[in-house]
Design a protein around this motif. Structure first.
Motif, PDB file in Angstrom:
ATOM      1  N   PHE A  17       0.792  -1.067  -0.508  1.00 28.17           N
ATOM      2  CA  PHE A  17       0.153   0.341  -0.067  1.00 28.17           C
ATOM      3  C   PHE A  17       0.793   1.242  -0.159  1.00 28.17           C
ATOM      4  O   PHE A  17       0.241   2.175  -0.101  1.00 28.17           O
ATOM      5  CB  PHE A  17      -0.844  -0.029   1.276  1.00 28.17           C
ATOM      6  N   ALA A  18       2.317   0.967   0.699  1.00 36.93           N
ATOM      7  CA  ALA A  18       2.988   2.123   1.010  1.00 36.93           C
ATOM      8  C   ALA A  18       3.855   3.019  -0.146  1.00 36.93           C
ATOM      9  O   ALA A  18       3.633   3.657  -0.653  1.00 36.93           O
ATOM     10  CB  ALA A  18       4.152   2.082   2.207  1.00 36.93           C
ATOM     11  N   GLU A  19       4.239   1.858  -0.966  1.00 35.35           N
ATOM     12  CA  GLU A  19       4.710   2.038  -2.667  1.00 35.35           C
ATOM     13  C   GLU A  19       3.375   2.672  -3.562  1.00 35.35           C
ATOM     14  O   GLU A  19       3.869   3.305  -4.300  1.00 35.35           O
ATOM     15  CB  GLU A  19       4.555   0.394  -3.277  1.00 35.35           C
ATOM     16  N   ALA A  20       2.166   1.732  -3.159  1.00 33.75           N
ATOM     17  CA  ALA A  20       0.787   2.735  -4.420  1.00 33.75           C
ATOM     18  C   ALA A  20       0.442   4.380  -3.873  1.00 33.75           C
ATOM     19  O   ALA A  20       0.236   4.945  -4.490  1.00 33.75           O
ATOM     20  CB  ALA A  20       0.220   1.374  -3.942  1.00 33.75           C
ATOM     21  N   GLY A  21       1.056   4.271  -2.990  1.00 34.54           N
ATOM     22  CA  GLY A  21       0.497   5.756  -2.372  1.00 34.54           C
ATOM     23  C   GLY A  21      -0.419   5.884  -1.351  1.00 34.54           C
ATOM     24  O   GLY A  21      -0.759   7.290  -0.642  1.00 34.54           O
ATOM     25  N   GLU A  22      -0.910   4.732  -0.825  1.00 25.74           N
ATOM     26  CA  GLU A  22      -1.781   5.212  -0.038  1.00 25.74           C
ATOM     27  C   GLU A  22      -1.719   4.795   1.520  1.00 25.74           C
ATOM     28  O   GLU A  22      -1.139   3.831   2.387  1.00 25.74           O
ATOM     29  CB  GLU A  22      -2.990   3.327  -0.443  1.00 25.74           C
ATOM     30  N   PHE A  23      -0.930   5.550   1.891  1.00 30.36           N
ATOM     31  CA  PHE A  23       0.206   5.779   3.356  1.00 30.36           C
ATOM     32  C   PHE A  23      -0.591   5.232   4.405  1.00 30.36           C
ATOM     33  O   PHE A  23      -0.917   4.384   5.789  1.00 30.36           O
ATOM     34  CB  PHE A  23       0.492   7.402   3.335  1.00 30.36           C
ATOM     35  N   GLU A  24      -2.263   6.268   4.284  1.00 27.30           N
ATOM     36  CA  GLU A  24      -2.908   5.789   5.490  1.00 27.30           C
ATOM     37  C   GLU A  24      -3.654   4.544   5.763  1.00 27.30           C
ATOM     38  O   GLU A  24      -3.269   3.566   6.489  1.00 27.30           O
ATOM     39  CB  GLU A  24      -4.396   6.843   5.304  1.00 27.30           C
ATOM     40  N   THR A  25      -3.892   3.784   4.346  1.00 27.73           N
ATOM     41  CA  THR A  25      -4.184   2.673   4.443  1.00 27.73           C
ATOM     42  C   THR A  25      -3.046   1.580   4.762  1.00 27.73           C
ATOM     43  O   THR A  25      -3.426   0.349   5.326  1.00 27.73           O
ATOM     44  CB  THR A  25      -4.361   1.624   2.712  1.00 27.73           C
ATOM     45  N   ALA A  26      -1.914   2.214   4.391  1.00 28.53           N
ATOM     46  CA  ALA A  26      -0.551   1.019   4.921  1.00 28.53           C
ATOM     47  C   ALA A  26      -0.522   1.055   6.805  1.00 28.53           C
ATOM     48  O   ALA A  26      -0.291   0.196   7.495  1.00 28.53           O
ATOM     49  CB  ALA A  26       0.598   1.783   4.276  1.00 28.53           C
ATOM     50  N   SER A  29      -3.277  -1.038   8.126  1.00 25.70           N
ATOM     51  CA  SER A  29      -2.936  -2.041   7.542  1.00 25.70           C
ATOM     52  C   SER A  29      -1.674  -2.831   9.075  1.00 25.70           C
ATOM     53  O   SER A  29      -1.674  -3.668   9.699  1.00 25.70           O
ATOM     54  CB  SER A  29      -2.547  -2.684   6.899  1.00 25.70           C
ATOM     55  N   LEU A  30      -1.482  -1.643   9.844  1.00 29.05           N
ATOM     56  CA  LEU A  30       0.086  -2.136  10.285  1.00 29.05           C
ATOM     57  C   LEU A  30      -0.588  -2.188  12.225  1.00 29.05           C
ATOM     58  O   LEU A  30       0.333  -2.447  13.060  1.00 29.05           O
ATOM     59  CB  LEU A  30       0.808  -1.073  10.163  1.00 29.05           C
ATOM     60  N   LYS A  31      -1.607  -1.660  12.659  1.00 27.19           N
ATOM     61  CA  LYS A  31      -2.344  -1.396  13.585  1.00 27.19           C
ATOM     62  C   LYS A  31      -2.227  -2.886  14.079  1.00 27.19           C
ATOM     63  O   LYS A  31      -2.497  -3.789  13.074  1.00 27.19           O
ATOM     64  CB  LYS A  31      -3.266  -0.837  13.250  1.00 27.19           C
ATOM     65  N   GLU A  32      -1.568  -2.998  15.287  1.00 27.46           N
ATOM     66  CA  GLU A  32      -1.885  -4.108  16.205  1.00 27.46           C
ATOM     67  C   GLU A  32      -2.872  -4.283  16.188  1.00 27.46           C
ATOM     68  O   GLU A  32      -3.850  -3.457  16.413  1.00 27.46           O
ATOM     69  CB  GLU A  32      -1.287  -4.157  17.253  1.00 27.46           C
ATOM     70  N   GLU A  33      -3.634  -6.036  16.187  1.00 29.99           N
ATOM     71  CA  GLU A  33      -5.020  -6.167  16.597  1.00 29.99           C
ATOM     72  C   GLU A  33      -4.991  -6.475  18.039  1.00 29.99           C
ATOM     73  O   GLU A  33      -4.056  -6.753  18.775  1.00 29.99           O
ATOM     74  CB  GLU A  33      -5.119  -7.487  15.683  1.00 29.99           C
ATOM     75  N   ARG A  34      -6.347  -5.541  18.334  1.00 25.23           N
ATOM     76  CA  ARG A  34      -6.072  -5.321  20.025  1.00 25.23           C
ATOM     77  C   ARG A  34      -7.598  -5.391  19.998  1.00 25.23           C
ATOM     78  O   ARG A  34      -8.926  -4.864  20.027  1.00 25.23           O
ATOM     79  CB  ARG A  34      -5.849  -4.446  20.920  1.00 25.23           C
ATOM     80  N   THR A  35      -7.968  -7.152  21.359  1.00 24.36           N
ATOM     81  CA  THR A  35      -9.791  -7.146  21.501  1.00 24.36           C
ATOM     82  C   THR A  35      -9.138  -7.240  23.098  1.00 24.36           C
ATOM     83  O   THR A  35      -8.458  -7.870  23.961  1.00 24.36           O
ATOM     84  CB  THR A  35      -9.363  -8.438  21.079  1.00 24.36           C
TER      85      THR A  35
END
Length: 159
Positions: A17-26, A29-35
């Motif tokens: 996503f970062a390579e495609a310029g979609e920085f917010e999406t990148a 996607s790196l947010k750690e799942e927290r439950t």
């Protein structure tokens, strides 16, 4: 191993996503799942445990799983789900049969992203004494994540 592979896959997806310029999406996607796992006993005191879990989810940006084994009033679950949706908190509801304690152990053993379990204490138990500590340790000693026990007065005890 599965947890590590999932993190690796998320990192690779973020890189794409970062390579495609979609920085917010990148970043997302790196947010750690927290439950947080909220275990309901089917009592009115479950509202206290829910409020505690809801406020914690809001503070730390976690999702919530609600596990129950008893016949919870459909209205109560609907109310909880509505409040979570209003706050933008992801929620899953899991109904099991059998012992609540055993189902909590099984669920936390199977899922690696549970930060801690929130449960209300049985009525009449003072959670601030050594006897309660011993009962809780014997019942929950093999749990693979922390346990937060909420009493009727909204006080909490973590093990």
């Amino acid at each position: 191993m599965k947890r590590w592979l999932r993190k690796f896959e998320n990192a690779m997806a973020a890189a794409a996503f970062a390579e495609a310029g979609e920085f917010e999406t990148a970043r997302e996607s790196l947010k750690e799942e927290r439950t947080i796992l909220l275990a309901l006993r089917g009592r009115e005191a479950d509202r206290n445990a829910f409020r505690y879990a809801l406020n914690t989810c809001k503070r730390i940006g976690a999702g919530m799983e609600i596990l129950y084994v008893s016949e919870i009033a459909a209205g109560l679950l609907k109310e909880f789900r509505s409040q979570l949706k209003k706050e933008g908190i992801e929620c899953g509801i899991i109904q099991k049969s059998g012992s609540l304690e055993q189902e909590i152990r099984n669920y936390t053993d199977a899922k690696g992203d549970i930060l801690f379990v929130v449960i209300e204490v049985s009525e009449g138990v003072n959670i601030h004494n050594k006897k309660a500590d011993k009962i809780i340790a014997n019942t929950w000693g093999k749990l693979k994540c922390p346990l937060v026990v909420v009493s009727e007065g909204n006080s909490a005890f973590a093990t």
